[in-house]
Design a protein around this motif. Structure first.
Motif, mmCIF file in Angstrom:
data_model
loop_
_atom_site.group_PDB
_atom_site.id
_atom_site.type_symbol
_atom_site.label_atom_id
_atom_site.label_comp_id
_atom_site.label_asym_id
_atom_site.label_seq_id
_atom_site.Cartn_x
_atom_site.Cartn_y
_atom_site.Cartn_z
ATOM 1 N N ARG A 247 79.393 57.195 70.181
ATOM 2 C CA ARG A 247 78.584 58.030 70.681
ATOM 3 C C ARG A 247 79.404 58.706 71.143
ATOM 4 N NH1 ARG A 247 78.084 57.871 76.998
ATOM 5 N NH2 ARG A 247 80.136 56.741 75.951
ATOM 6 N N TRP B 32 81.901 62.648 73.006
ATOM 7 C CA TRP B 32 82.069 63.456 73.366
ATOM 8 C C TRP B 32 83.139 63.666 73.350
ATOM 9 C CZ3 TRP B 32 85.599 66.019 77.196
ATOM 10 C CH2 TRP B 32 84.794 67.708 77.741
ATOM 11 N N TYR C 253 78.185 66.307 72.956
ATOM 12 C CA TYR C 253 78.535 64.978 72.077
ATOM 13 C C TYR C 253 78.110 64.617 71.028
ATOM 14 C CZ TYR C 253 77.926 63.652 77.165
ATOM 15 O OH TYR C 253 78.371 64.102 78.672
ATOM 16 N N ASN D 137 73.853 62.572 75.941
ATOM 17 C CA ASN D 137 74.781 61.392 76.287
ATOM 18 C C ASN D 137 74.143 60.569 75.758
ATOM 19 O OD1 ASN D 137 76.689 60.150 77.106
ATOM 20 N ND2 ASN D 137 76.164 60.211 79.317
ATOM 21 N N SER E 215 69.196 59.070 76.984
ATOM 22 C CA SER E 215 70.381 59.330 77.394
ATOM 23 C C SER E 215 70.881 59.800 78.969
ATOM 24 C CB SER E 215 70.187 60.943 77.068
ATOM 25 O OG SER E 215 69.894 61.705 78.439
#
Length: 334
Positions: free
Chosen positions: A238, A240, A246, A293, A314
């Protein structure tokens, strides 16, 4: 924000299911900014015949207890807890959960060291012991050991033990990912009685896009893992990225044939070792716009076709601009 029994529901960064009762467990990564460290119970309704995913709901909440009883201290205090991942143990009926830890850094100089851990809990939240953490994962107030916010994010039971992964590289293992280079993080394996047995290097991808503006903030690493058999795992990577949002990819990786680096303090500066092999399963941005997320990963009920369901969830960061989302997929080879 959603309220349940006088708590604020959010930050659901780990999920797992009791296959006997169908109860789901959801751990919140709230470090007592809103309420004490806790997990929720609930239901995710997935029809085993059609595979239809029709409902998600919370049915209970439990405060996690520290050794000796009582809730964990609030954020910024010694021995506070940052819960990030949870697993239900069908053998014992207990829960196992991971705390990311905390430590000071250049922008958070007054944060005390709170060592990361993996601990057992009864379903009523009572502390029931923990795993022995390798010395190379001890948090410090210097540029050594795991970085801040790069502690345990992934946890899973394997056919013969327990595995957990820290989100990103230790200081001694190299720099965090950029668009020019990836990084390595560490997967630790334990026996069922909590003794460390091995550690393997997992290669994290370079950032999938550059921040906007150039030089903007970015954060990337492994947000959850899940066992898929002997030596095989799934991993959520993951990212950001400022100005981009994201990006999340699902990988399968295999530690068979990788170098055991448990006794190695440094993986940077040309260290020679063989990392885990991995392959891309899916770019999860294909299934939801905008990408959330995604931090949670668990096996759901088996379908009548013989396939497993794979559920990905998420963490909304307690932010009204984000959402709590669950995605369900049919999967083979589980």
């Amino acid at each position: 924000m959603m309220k349940f029994q006088d708590t604020t529901v959010g930050g659901l960064s780990g999920i797992d299911r009791d296959p006997r009762t169908g109860t789901w467990y959801f751990i919140s990564d709230d470090r007592w900014r809103y309420d004490p460290a806790r997990f929720y119970t609930g239901r995710l309704d997935i029809d085993p015949g059609s595979g239809a995913f029709t409902d998600a709901r919370i049915t209970g909440v439990t405060t996690l207890q520290r050794p000796g009883g009582g809730p964990y201290p609030a954020y910024g205090k010694p021995e506070s807890a940052d819960p990030e991942t949870i697993r239900f143990d069908a053998w014992s009926g207990r829960l196992l959960w991971g705390h990311e830890g905390d430590r000071p850094d250049a922008t958070h100089q007054d944060i005390p060291v709170s060592d990361l851990f993996v601990r057992w809990s009864d379903r009523d939240g009572r502390y029931r012991g923990g795993l022995r953490i390798p010395a190379n994962l001890s948090l410090t107030d210097a540029d050594r050991g795991p970085r801040r916010n790069f502690g345990f994010e992934g946890l899973t039971f394997t056919p013969h033990g327990i595995a957990a992964m820290v989100e990103g590289p230790r200081y001694e293992d190299g720099e965090p990912p950029t668009v020019e280079h990836g990084s390595v993080t560490r997967l630790t394996l334990w026996s069922r009685d909590g003794r460390p047995q091995a550690q393997y290097a997992y290669p994290v991808d370079p950032l999938p896009a550059a921040p906007i503006p150039a030089g903007g903030a970015a954060d990337s690493g492994v947000s959850e893992i899940l066992s898929a058999g002997d030596g095989r795992f799934l991993a959520l990577e993951r990212s950001w990225i400022e100005g981009v949002d994201y990006k999340v990819r699902l990988y399968e990786f295999d530690v068979r044939g990788a170098t055991n680096v448990l006794s190695r303090d440094r993986l940077a500066d040309g260290a020679r070792y063989r990392p885990a092999a991995k392959r891309l399963v899916a770019d999860l941005g294909r299934y939801s716009t905008p990408t959330q997320n995604l931090e949670a990963l668990a096996w759901g009920p088996r379908l009548r076709t013989g396939e497993c369901t794979l559920v990905i969830g998420s963490d909304d960061n307690f932010d009204s601009r984000e959402t709590t989302q669950f995605l369900a997929f049919a999967a083979r080879g589980c």
